[in-house]
Design an enzyme around this catalytic site. Structure first.
Site, PDB file in Angstrom:
ATOM      1  N   TYR A 295       0.888  -1.210   0.093  1.00  0.00           N
ATOM      2  CA  TYR A 295       0.149  -0.188   0.100  1.00  0.00           C
ATOM      3  C   TYR A 295       0.986   1.451   0.129  1.00  0.00           C
ATOM      4  O   TYR A 295       0.452   2.116  -0.554  1.00  0.00           O
ATOM      5  CB  TYR A 295      -0.971  -0.011   1.149  1.00  0.00           C
ATOM      6  CG  TYR A 295      -2.194  -1.041   0.989  1.00  0.00           C
ATOM      7  CD1 TYR A 295      -2.894  -0.878   0.120  1.00  0.00           C
ATOM      8  CD2 TYR A 295      -2.391  -2.007   1.786  1.00  0.00           C
ATOM      9  CE1 TYR A 295      -3.926  -1.451  -0.200  1.00  0.00           C
ATOM     10  CE2 TYR A 295      -3.418  -2.890   1.810  1.00  0.00           C
ATOM     11  CZ  TYR A 295      -4.426  -2.666   0.668  1.00  0.00           C
ATOM     12  OH  TYR A 295      -5.362  -3.229   0.403  1.00  0.00           O
TER      13      TYR A 295
ATOM     14  N   ASP B 237      -1.293 -34.735  13.657  1.00  0.00           N
ATOM     15  CA  ASP B 237      -2.240 -35.308  13.065  1.00  0.00           C
ATOM     16  C   ASP B 237      -1.595 -36.727  12.538  1.00  0.00           C
ATOM     17  O   ASP B 237      -0.395 -36.416  11.964  1.00  0.00           O
ATOM     18  CB  ASP B 237      -3.249 -34.783  12.443  1.00  0.00           C
ATOM     19  CG  ASP B 237      -4.143 -34.013  13.353  1.00  0.00           C
ATOM     20  OD1 ASP B 237      -4.564 -34.252  14.797  1.00  0.00           O
ATOM     21  OD2 ASP B 237      -5.229 -33.090  12.807  1.00  0.00           O
TER      22      ASP B 237
END
Lengths: 368, 368
Positions: free
Chosen positions: B103, B253
């Protein structure tokens, strides 16, 4: 709650409420009735505005869970096993996640009480919250992730399992700030020099405000929302407002998804309307990015996508956005067809947000 | 770095490297050459294993950014503006996010130096990292979100903009733990009683380990990875290993996506192979959930989806998984067709993970 004994009392109340539920089923059996459980209907059409408390709550319509079918009976069986698990957990001063509850059900002796999937166990815990009027946090059910942080002139005491911790949220923390615990009701506010609370959507903007010393200069408690805020983040925001009598302003991107973030802080969500009194801060005000700011500050923008436009149009029908301010802003945004991120303010320099934008907006809102 | 003056020196080095780059362009102009910038080709085929350092790095193939086309010249123009911005930022002791840089470019007087989109500015900063051999953190470029936490017997000093903070990551923090700052090289390790480091994928499991006092009982520093770990999380893990000589184990996991989380801790990623020496901990070992655990502990599972199967098959070709251990585990998983979450261990009770599973696995691995 401020001390270990208060916590014990809270736990005892939660446990009693759960056991009352189970005892209702028992009484129904004893009287030869088919056991049932009545819960408010959780749809958009059964949400009403509570004028006294200034929040959205469930209306009068209810749904009945009854044991008059095999499926219904299994639901109540699962509820009873879950009640037993939660009551034991409270007695032992332990806690668990929703996901652990789901997996743990595999260890239950009665196979028909085991959950088929995580949606089922999540839904049941929400039902129990609503019926017992005890929050999930007070059942000692932890969320999977919390993770938002606080930085500001606030001195607090957190009751942890390892004893009390007294922490100043500027002097005793690193640049990352104070990590909000899963259950912020374990926090007691000891002292503060704060004038208001500023909830910030993105990490980049939160870091900008901290780097620029905005919390020090304006005596503000900066709460990082991390996108759609977790329950713990909304709860502590409400407590900062209610307990410390501090104004709360919410600073997000200028797009319809961010307006929903504001709405979830201020009004709660349909999914958790039973928790509005616990989680919502209806006095919270939206500071920006407003569609009007996009025009006024000539911010770099992206065009609205089709899903942005649909979301804005659906907000025009959303009871939480039914006032002149939001209608005007949403219509302006649909008209200009643009959205802007909070960090777009950097197009005016890295200090523009802290030296110009926020002071101007806070002045307009009467907070500064 | 351990003190303000060290930080200043680091900043000065980073600044000099950037200015050298700009000065190379200047010299090329002065000698009548078309300015160019050479960077390693960043594709899977240009990744080689560095036997000395035990990490994957870029090979010898390079790509050239040249000003011999309008597009190429604009790229170099943008690089020069960015170098100026970064050099000023370092001189002023400030920092910014990648998004702010994008920006901010809108404020540059030369319109052709402004970025067209955020991908372009992100890519340029990565190029500058590679060419200058200075990390983004040392340019003072912050990530959008960091947010992982540490809990364990570790006493550290963080150099913040507001002075030094000395924090014990058990005694001075709430249940949420110590928030890792964006640049963990501002941390100095003062003291520790730790035997090893345990990196944990999910918040639910991290909270379970803390609730069960696993960090206290086994003198372990628990690092929450929060899914795919941020650079700051990988960096501090590497420093805990290298500076404190602590073994690192990774607990995720049991599915192909989690194996990639492990691989990013241990070996880094193709996208950031230039940072392997800075971010990767090749000595980190995978504790589980292993496909073998799914069988041995009879864990609740979900069937592998098509995308799981594709991911596993692609891992069989991934250089980071080329050893007997991973080939065996991945083939076993394809064979049984199942995956399991870490919290599936709760099916054996809430203490199974801390009383049985982790001690058994740590024993097998020679860590406990």
């Amino acid at each position: 709650m401020s001390s270990e004994s208060d916590t014990d009392t809270e736990d005892e109340i939660a446990r009693e409420r759960l056991i009352e539920l189970a005892s209702d089923f028992y009484d129904q059996f004893a009287e030869g009735e088919v056991p049932t459980m009545e819960i408010p209907t959780r749809t958009k059409s059964n949400i009403v505005f509570d004028e006294d408390k200034d929040v959205w709550v469930y209306g009068d319509r209810t749904s009945t869970r009854s044991a008059n079918s095999v499926r219904g009976a299994q639901k109540l069986l699962k509820a009873i096993y879950t009640i037993e698990f939660l009551a034991d957990q409270l007695e032992q001063g332990r806690s668990s996640t929703l996901r652990e509850l789901y997996y743990l059900s595999e260890s239950w002796d009665e196979e028909r009480a085991q959950f088929n999937d995580q949606d089922e166990s999540n839904q049941l815990v929400e039902d129990l919250e609503i019926v017992s009027k005890v929050t999930r946090e007070d059942f000692h059910m932890r969320p999977e992730e919390s993770g938002a942080t606080i930085m500001g002139p606030l001195y607090l005491r957190e009751q942890t399992r390892r004893g009390e911790r007294e922490i100043h949220c500027q002097k005793d923390v690193g640049e990352g700030g104070y990590q909000i615990p899963n259950n912020p009701d374990t926090i007691e506010f000891l002292d503060n020099d704060a004038d208001f609370v500023l909830c910030v959507e993105t990490g980049g903007m939160r870091d900008r405000l901290v780097e620029n010393g905005f919390d020090e200069e304006h005596n503000v408690i900066i709460v990082h929302l991390k996108g759609q805020p977790a329950r713990a983040t909304r709860r502590i925001t409400k407590r900062l407002h209610d307990d410390l009598d501090l104004p709360v302003v919410v600073f997000c991107d200028g797009d319809p998804w961010s307006y929903r973030i504001y709405a979830s802080v201020a009004y709660g969500s349909i999914k958790s309307a039973h928790l509005s009194e616990y989680l919502a801060t209806p006095e919270a005000e939206y500071i920006g990015i407003q569609p009007a700011d996009i025009v006024e500050y000539d911010l770099p923008t992206d065009p609205l996508s089709d899903s942005d436009i649909n979301a804005l149009e659906s907000e025009l029908d959303d009871p939480r956005f039914q006032d002149d301010y939001w209608r005007e802003q949403i219509e302006l945004q649909l008209d200009i067809g643009k959205k802007a991120e909070q960090q777009a303010l950097a197009s005016r320099g890295l200090d523009f947000v802290t030296e110009t934008y926020l002071p101007e907006r806070l002045g307009e809102m009467g907070v500064l």
